[in-house]
Design a protein around this motif. Sequence first.
Motif, PDB file in Angstrom:
ATOM      1  N   PRO A  61      30.926  60.331  39.104  1.00 55.26           N
ATOM      2  CA  PRO A  61      31.938  59.945  38.111  1.00 55.26           C
ATOM      3  C   PRO A  61      33.095  59.139  38.709  1.00 55.26           C
ATOM      4  CG  PRO A  61      31.348  62.253  37.846  1.00 55.26           C
ATOM      5  CD  PRO A  61      30.700  61.781  39.110  1.00 55.26           C
ATOM      6  N   ARG A  62      33.237  59.159  40.022  1.00 49.51           N
ATOM      7  CA  ARG A  62      34.342  58.444  40.661  1.00 49.51           C
ATOM      8  C   ARG A  62      34.025  56.962  40.911  1.00 49.51           C
ATOM      9  NH1 ARG A  62      37.694  61.778  44.811  1.00 49.51           N
ATOM     10  NH2 ARG A  62      39.315  60.541  43.810  1.00 49.51           N
ATOM     11  N   MET A  63      32.820  56.543  40.569  1.00 48.32           N
ATOM     12  CA  MET A  63      32.452  55.136  40.746  1.00 48.32           C
ATOM     13  C   MET A  63      33.373  54.234  39.920  1.00 48.32           C
ATOM     14  SD  MET A  63      29.907  54.855  42.905  1.00 48.32           S
ATOM     15  CE  MET A  63      28.843  53.463  42.563  1.00 48.32           C
ATOM     16  N   GLY A  64      33.728  54.668  38.744  1.00 49.20           N
ATOM     17  CA  GLY A  64      34.653  53.905  37.899  1.00 49.20           C
ATOM     18  C   GLY A  64      36.025  53.789  38.540  1.00 49.20           C
ATOM     19  N   GLU A  65      36.434  54.850  39.200  1.00 53.70           N
ATOM     20  CA  GLU A  65      37.719  54.848  39.897  1.00 53.70           C
ATOM     21  C   GLU A  65      37.709  53.807  41.028  1.00 53.70           C
ATOM     22  OE1 GLU A  65      40.551  58.315  41.878  1.00 53.70           O
ATOM     23  OE2 GLU A  65      38.652  58.868  40.930  1.00 53.70           O
ATOM     24  N   ILE A  66      36.589  53.716  41.725  1.00 52.46           N
ATOM     25  CA  ILE A  66      36.455  52.713  42.791  1.00 52.46           C
ATOM     26  C   ILE A  66      36.597  51.306  42.214  1.00 52.46           C
ATOM     27  CG2 ILE A  66      34.774  51.625  44.342  1.00 52.46           C
ATOM     28  CD1 ILE A  66      33.845  54.404  45.140  1.00 52.46           C
ATOM     29  N   THR A  67      35.918  51.053  41.120  1.00 52.03           N
ATOM     30  CA  THR A  67      35.971  49.738  40.485  1.00 52.03           C
ATOM     31  C   THR A  67      37.395  49.405  40.037  1.00 52.03           C
ATOM     32  OG1 THR A  67      33.688  49.996  39.742  1.00 52.03           O
ATOM     33  CG2 THR A  67      35.009  48.333  38.616  1.00 52.03           C
ATOM     34  N   GLU A  68      38.055  50.371  39.442  1.00 51.81           N
ATOM     35  CA  GLU A  68      39.420  50.171  38.950  1.00 51.81           C
ATOM     36  C   GLU A  68      40.385  49.883  40.104  1.00 51.81           C
ATOM     37  OE1 GLU A  68      42.405  53.060  36.609  1.00 51.81           O
ATOM     38  OE2 GLU A  68      40.367  52.986  35.788  1.00 51.81           O
ATOM     39  N   LEU A  69      40.292  50.667  41.176  1.00 53.01           N
ATOM     40  CA  LEU A  69      41.166  50.454  42.328  1.00 53.01           C
ATOM     41  C   LEU A  69      40.903  49.106  42.979  1.00 53.01           C
ATOM     42  CD1 LEU A  69      41.020  54.024  43.901  1.00 53.01           C
ATOM     43  CD2 LEU A  69      43.080  52.898  42.998  1.00 53.01           C
ATOM     44  N   SER A  70      39.654  48.734  43.079  1.00 55.59           N
ATOM     45  CA  SER A  70      39.296  47.446  43.668  1.00 55.59           C
ATOM     46  C   SER A  70      39.883  46.293  42.849  1.00 55.59           C
ATOM     47  CB  SER A  70      37.771  47.320  43.755  1.00 55.59           C
ATOM     48  OG  SER A  70      37.409  46.117  44.384  1.00 55.59           O
ATOM     49  N   THR A  71      39.806  46.398  41.540  1.00 55.59           N
ATOM     50  CA  THR A  71      40.367  45.376  40.653  1.00 55.59           C
ATOM     51  C   THR A  71      41.886  45.292  40.824  1.00 55.59           C
ATOM     52  OG1 THR A  71      38.587  45.667  39.056  1.00 55.59           O
ATOM     53  CG2 THR A  71      40.617  44.656  38.240  1.00 55.59           C
ATOM     54  N   ASP A  72      42.545  46.454  40.892  1.00 53.64           N
ATOM     55  CA  ASP A  72      43.999  46.473  41.077  1.00 53.64           C
ATOM     56  C   ASP A  72      44.393  45.833  42.408  1.00 53.64           C
ATOM     57  OD1 ASP A  72      44.159  47.764  38.649  1.00 53.64           O
ATOM     58  OD2 ASP A  72      44.587  49.751  39.505  1.00 53.64           O
ATOM     59  N   LEU A  73      43.633  46.139  43.461  1.00 51.63           N
ATOM     60  CA  LEU A  73      43.935  45.557  44.773  1.00 51.63           C
ATOM     61  C   LEU A  73      43.696  44.048  44.780  1.00 51.63           C
ATOM     62  CD1 LEU A  73      42.452  48.293  47.123  1.00 51.63           C
ATOM     63  CD2 LEU A  73      44.869  47.649  46.938  1.00 51.63           C
ATOM     64  N   LYS A  74      42.653  43.599  44.120  1.00 53.18           N
ATOM     65  CA  LYS A  74      42.374  42.160  44.046  1.00 53.18           C
ATOM     66  C   LYS A  74      43.474  41.428  43.276  1.00 53.18           C
ATOM     67  CE  LYS A  74      37.410  42.666  44.581  1.00 53.18           C
ATOM     68  NZ  LYS A  74      36.118  42.745  43.906  1.00 53.18           N
ATOM     69  N   ASP A  75      43.985  42.046  42.215  1.00 56.34           N
ATOM     70  CA  ASP A  75      45.098  41.451  41.456  1.00 56.34           C
ATOM     71  C   ASP A  75      46.342  41.354  42.334  1.00 56.34           C
ATOM     72  OD1 ASP A  75      43.456  41.282  39.242  1.00 56.34           O
ATOM     73  OD2 ASP A  75      44.323  43.051  38.238  1.00 56.34           O
ATOM     74  N   LEU A  76      46.618  42.403  43.081  1.00 54.93           N
ATOM     75  CA  LEU A  76      47.774  42.410  43.969  1.00 54.93           C
ATOM     76  C   LEU A  76      47.613  41.345  45.061  1.00 54.93           C
ATOM     77  CD1 LEU A  76      50.448  43.655  44.835  1.00 54.93           C
ATOM     78  CD2 LEU A  76      49.143  45.405  46.079  1.00 54.93           C
ATOM     79  N   ARG A  77      46.421  41.235  45.612  1.00 55.97           N
ATOM     80  CA  ARG A  77      46.150  40.211  46.635  1.00 55.97           C
ATOM     81  C   ARG A  77      46.390  38.811  46.065  1.00 55.97           C
ATOM     82  NH1 ARG A  77      40.137  40.032  48.677  1.00 55.97           N
ATOM     83  NH2 ARG A  77      39.919  39.295  46.549  1.00 55.97           N
ATOM     84  N   GLU A  78      45.950  38.606  44.848  1.00 59.75           N
ATOM     85  CA  GLU A  78      46.131  37.296  44.205  1.00 59.75           C
ATOM     86  C   GLU A  78      47.618  36.975  44.056  1.00 59.75           C
ATOM     87  OE1 GLU A  78      44.501  33.890  43.340  1.00 59.75           O
ATOM     88  OE2 GLU A  78      43.285  35.624  43.873  1.00 59.75           O
ATOM     89  N   ASP A  79      48.405  37.992  43.688  1.00 54.42           N
ATOM     90  CA  ASP A  79      49.857  37.793  43.544  1.00 54.42           C
ATOM     91  C   ASP A  79      50.504  37.453  44.883  1.00 54.42           C
ATOM     92  OD1 ASP A  79      49.585  38.383  40.871  1.00 54.42           O
ATOM     93  OD2 ASP A  79      50.333  40.449  41.055  1.00 54.42           O
ATOM     94  N   LEU A  80      49.992  38.022  45.971  1.00 56.09           N
ATOM     95  CA  LEU A  80      50.580  37.801  47.291  1.00 56.09           C
ATOM     96  C   LEU A  80      50.166  36.474  47.928  1.00 56.09           C
ATOM     97  CD1 LEU A  80      50.302  41.359  48.892  1.00 56.09           C
ATOM     98  CD2 LEU A  80      52.392  40.154  48.261  1.00 56.09           C
ATOM     99  N   LYS A  81      49.125  35.860  47.430  1.00 51.09           N
ATOM    100  CA  LYS A  81      48.632  34.617  48.038  1.00 51.09           C
ATOM    101  C   LYS A  81      49.664  33.492  47.993  1.00 51.09           C
ATOM    102  CE  LYS A  81      43.657  35.134  47.877  1.00 51.09           C
ATOM    103  NZ  LYS A  81      42.394  34.624  47.345  1.00 51.09           N
ATOM    104  N   ALA A  82      50.545  33.517  47.036  1.00 53.73           N
ATOM    105  CA  ALA A  82      51.565  32.476  46.936  1.00 53.73           C
ATOM    106  C   ALA A  82      52.645  32.647  48.016  1.00 53.73           C
ATOM    107  CB  ALA A  82      52.205  32.490  45.556  1.00 53.73           C
ATOM    108  N   ASP A  83      52.774  33.859  48.512  1.00 57.42           N
ATOM    109  CA  ASP A  83      53.783  34.161  49.536  1.00 57.42           C
ATOM    110  C   ASP A  83      53.185  33.879  50.914  1.00 57.42           C
ATOM    111  OD1 ASP A  83      55.740  35.226  51.174  1.00 57.42           O
ATOM    112  OD2 ASP A  83      55.934  37.092  50.039  1.00 57.42           O
TER     113      ASP A  83
END
Length: 160
Positions: A61-83
């Motif tokens: 059941p935690r597979m969804g949690e992995i996907t969600e966390l990965s998506t959140d981290l990718k969004d954060l990485r995208e925000d930091l790319k400009a810096d």
Amino acid sequence: MPFCRKWLDGVAGNSKPKEMKYITLSLFFLSTLLVSCADPQEKKVQELKKVTIALHDEVMPRMGEITELSTDLKDLREDLKADTTDSAINEIGVINDRIKSLDDAYEGMMQWMADYEPRFEEEHPMDSAVVYYEQQRTYIERVKLDMEKSIEDAAGYLEQ
């Protein structure tokens, strides 16, 4: 009809009661002996399968949690790319490590599920089945630990 009547009378009337009694008792004890001497390796296989599937069911059941966390981290990485500051570049490196850890844990579960043979003992000797299910239990324990660690690390990072 007379033949059937004689045969039924013989069976019902127990024309040979001692012989029938011994045959019945012998069959009873033989069947009891066979049931009580069930292969201990078969019991071991069933127990290993039960434990292995329980571990899978605990973390699946935690597979969804992995996907969600990965998506959140990718969004954060995208925000930091400009810096382009050194700290942002370092943060992107840490984020990439967390994403890779999550991806590896996810892939570990997917690979285990693809490789797992729930009826292995039906086509192989019991001693081979015991070894197989012990390996599967060890594999899914490793997957469980990888998943829990990657989730904990990613969630902890995002909470900072």
